[in-house]
Design a protein around this motif. Structure first.
Motif, PDB file in Angstrom:
ATOM      1  N   VAL A 161      37.318  34.530  45.518  1.00 43.85           N
ATOM      2  CA  VAL A 161      37.812  35.352  44.402  1.00 43.85           C
ATOM      3  C   VAL A 161      37.896  34.526  43.132  1.00 43.85           C
ATOM      4  O   VAL A 161      37.482  34.969  42.047  1.00 43.85           O
ATOM      5  CB  VAL A 161      39.179  35.965  44.764  1.00 43.85           C
ATOM      6  CG1 VAL A 161      39.784  36.669  43.556  1.00 43.85           C
ATOM      7  CG2 VAL A 161      39.036  36.943  45.923  1.00 43.85           C
ATOM      8  N   GLY A 165      35.688  34.899  39.636  1.00 45.33           N
ATOM      9  CA  GLY A 165      36.319  35.046  38.328  1.00 45.33           C
ATOM     10  C   GLY A 165      35.869  34.000  37.332  1.00 45.33           C
ATOM     11  O   GLY A 165      35.727  34.279  36.134  1.00 45.33           O
ATOM     12  N   LYS A 170      32.458  38.437  37.367  1.00 53.42           N
ATOM     13  CA  LYS A 170      33.390  39.541  37.131  1.00 53.42           C
ATOM     14  C   LYS A 170      32.960  40.356  35.913  1.00 53.42           C
ATOM     15  O   LYS A 170      32.912  41.586  35.963  1.00 53.42           O
ATOM     16  CB  LYS A 170      34.795  38.974  36.927  1.00 53.42           C
ATOM     17  CG  LYS A 170      35.850  40.009  36.596  1.00 53.42           C
ATOM     18  CD  LYS A 170      37.216  39.364  36.491  1.00 53.42           C
ATOM     19  CE  LYS A 170      37.265  38.350  35.354  1.00 53.42           C
ATOM     20  NZ  LYS A 170      38.617  37.799  35.165  1.00 53.42           N
ATOM     21  N   TRP A 317      41.630  42.757  38.308  1.00 57.77           N
ATOM     22  CA  TRP A 317      41.003  41.660  39.055  1.00 57.77           C
ATOM     23  C   TRP A 317      41.995  40.523  39.285  1.00 57.77           C
ATOM     24  O   TRP A 317      42.078  39.973  40.387  1.00 57.77           O
ATOM     25  CB  TRP A 317      39.787  41.168  38.297  1.00 57.77           C
ATOM     26  CG  TRP A 317      39.061  40.072  39.026  1.00 57.77           C
ATOM     27  CD1 TRP A 317      39.219  38.725  38.875  1.00 57.77           C
ATOM     28  CD2 TRP A 317      38.093  40.251  40.054  1.00 57.77           C
ATOM     29  NE1 TRP A 317      38.400  38.046  39.737  1.00 57.77           N
ATOM     30  CE2 TRP A 317      37.699  38.945  40.473  1.00 57.77           C
ATOM     31  CE3 TRP A 317      37.519  41.359  40.659  1.00 57.77           C
ATOM     32  CZ2 TRP A 317      36.753  38.752  41.461  1.00 57.77           C
ATOM     33  CZ3 TRP A 317      36.574  41.155  41.645  1.00 57.77           C
ATOM     34  CH2 TRP A 317      36.209  39.872  42.036  1.00 57.77           C
ATOM     35  N   ASP A 318      42.752  40.178  38.248  1.00 61.25           N
ATOM     36  CA  ASP A 318      43.751  39.121  38.395  1.00 61.25           C
ATOM     37  C   ASP A 318      44.824  39.508  39.403  1.00 61.25           C
ATOM     38  O   ASP A 318      45.277  38.671  40.198  1.00 61.25           O
ATOM     39  CB  ASP A 318      44.393  38.822  37.041  1.00 61.25           C
ATOM     40  CG  ASP A 318      43.411  38.216  36.050  1.00 61.25           C
ATOM     41  OD1 ASP A 318      42.383  37.676  36.501  1.00 61.25           O
ATOM     42  OD2 ASP A 318      43.652  38.316  34.827  1.00 61.25           O
TER      43      ASP A 318
END
Length: 435
Positions: A161, A165, A170, A317-318
């Motif tokens: 992940v 990012g 992303k 996303w965060d």
């Protein structure tokens, strides 16, 4: 001396003499002793028969047999020894053949394995005999293994992940998503959604909520006061003097309330039919009207262009990354439990679906055969390099240990064939030459 023998008898890369090599060495020494004893016996028989053949002429045939047998045995001894070392240590040309040709033997062995054992056809046929999918299914179906695999995977998920990012993937995914959404025609999609919503007149529930809201409005004191003020402003002064506004408001509220009660109680009320017609007409306009389509597309473009959307995607996303990282560190990880259950279920379904297993096995065959095809030259070079790196003494002893016993039988054959040839020559000499 014993340590030296151990090193000689050990296979290249091995440090000790195992039981199998010890048995081979004992068998080889035994055959060597018998072959040497047979050669000595031939020489002794030749000597004795030669000495007494003048007294016993028939011994001349035995002497001829023994003489030729001894010569054949010595010649074959020379041939066998010359493969591995120089006979009697003499620098005779074309002896010690194996040590002198170590590099060529290594290269030919590597090429032989590459051509005959790693050819595409035989490799594919051998791989097709293996049910890789069943092995994977059995492995995954074991809960303990599935849990271990999920534990391994969950450790990698937060890193994946974060890597996504930081790599810009992303943003790329967000752009691609926006591009795909931009290709979707909103008006027909909205028409289909509304048509699904209005199936079996489910939209009448919305109409009921609208009637209920209007009923609440008619009972709201503040709303009634505002309506009365509006009516008063429209009436002439004389009517205001006689408070006609209150009377009109009461009549309007009473009539409206009665009508709303009628609509609420009657599922086939004309107003409901009017609402059905309005909704159906709106859906049809969404499907057919270019004007409605353009308005929907403009609304979609305005929505996609808003910076709040990009910020929302980044924030989501965060949040996902933070949740995954926190869950991965937890001893009671929910993701890990779901992954373990998923792996077990995959193994069970894979074991039951023979078509998927067949496709999966074919994929393994294609992938592994392609890998072998790409790497087989490297395997050939690896084998050649390993053989070239072996110690000459170890290499010679290894080959002699494994094939030397069979080679010793060449000495027996040489003595027998040589003896028969000598006997035939002597018999022919007596018969045709009178000697």
């Amino acid at each position: 001396m014993a340590a030296t023998d151990d090193r000689r008898d050990a296979a290249p890369g091995s440090a000790v003499l195992d039981a199998e090599n010890a048995a081979k060495r004992a068998a080889l020494n035994r055959v060597k002793a018998i072959a040497t004893g047979a050669l000595v016996a031939c020489v002794a028989v030749y000597a004795v028969a030669t000495i007494f053949k003048s007294d016993y002429p028939a011994l001349a045939y035995l002497a001829a047999f023994a003489e030729a047998a001894a010569i054949g045995g010595i010649a074959d001894w020379y041939a066998v020894v010359a493969l591995f070392r120089r006979p009697l240590g003499l620098p005779i040309p074309h002896t010690a053949i194996i040590p002198a040709n170590q590099a060529r033997i290594a290269d030919n062995l590597g090429r032989f394995i590459e051509v005959n054992f790693l050819a595409a056809g035989p490799v594919r046929e051998k791989l097709r005999e293996v049910d890789f999918a069943a092995m994977v299914a059995d492995w995954l179906s074991e809960p303990r293994r599935a849990d271990g695999l999920s534990g391994f995977v969950i450790k990698l998920v937060p890193q994946a992940v974060r890597a996504i990012g930081e790599s810009g993937l992303k943003e790329f995914a967000g752009q691609r998503l926006a591009e795909q959404i931009d290709k979707v025609k909103i008006a027909p999609l909205a028409a289909d959604l509304l048509a699904s919503f209005t199936h079996e007149r489910r939209h009448q529930r919305l109409f009921d909520e609208l009637i209920r809201s209007l009923g609440k409005l008619l009972n709201d004191e503040q709303a009634l006061a505002m309506m009365r003020d509006k009516i008063r402003d429209e009436l002439p002064s004389l009517a205001r003097f006689f408070r006609a506004d209150a009377y009109l408001l009461k009549r309007i509220v009473s009539s409206a309330g009665a009508m709303l009660d009628e609509v609420r109680a009657d599922p086939d009320h004309p107003l409901r039919a009017e609402f059905d017609g309005f909704v159906a007409g709106f859906i049809e306009k969404l499907r057919q009207s270019p004007d409605y389509a353009e308005r929907a597309e403009k609304l979609k473009r305005d929505f996609l262009a808003r910076p709040e959307l990009a910020n929302m995607v980044a924030s989501m996303w965060d949040s996902v990354g933070a949740f995954v990282e926190q869950d991965a560190k937890s001893p009671d990880s929910a993701i890990r439990k779901h992954l373990a259950s998923l792996f077990v279920d995959i193994g069970r379904q894979l074991s039951e679906d023979r078509h998927v297993r067949a496709d999966m096995n074919q994929g393994f065959v294609v992938a592994l055969s392609a890998f072998v095809e790409r790497q087989k030259s490297g395997v050939s070079d690896f084998i050649a390099d390993q053989v070239k790196g072996w110690d000459l003494g170890q290499l010679t002893h290894l080959i002699e240990l494994n094939v030397g016993r069979d080679l010793q039988y060449i000495r027996f054959n040489g003595m027998i064939i040589g003896g028969i040839a000598g006997l035939l020559l002597h018999t022919g000499s007596v018969l045709f030459l009178g000697k």
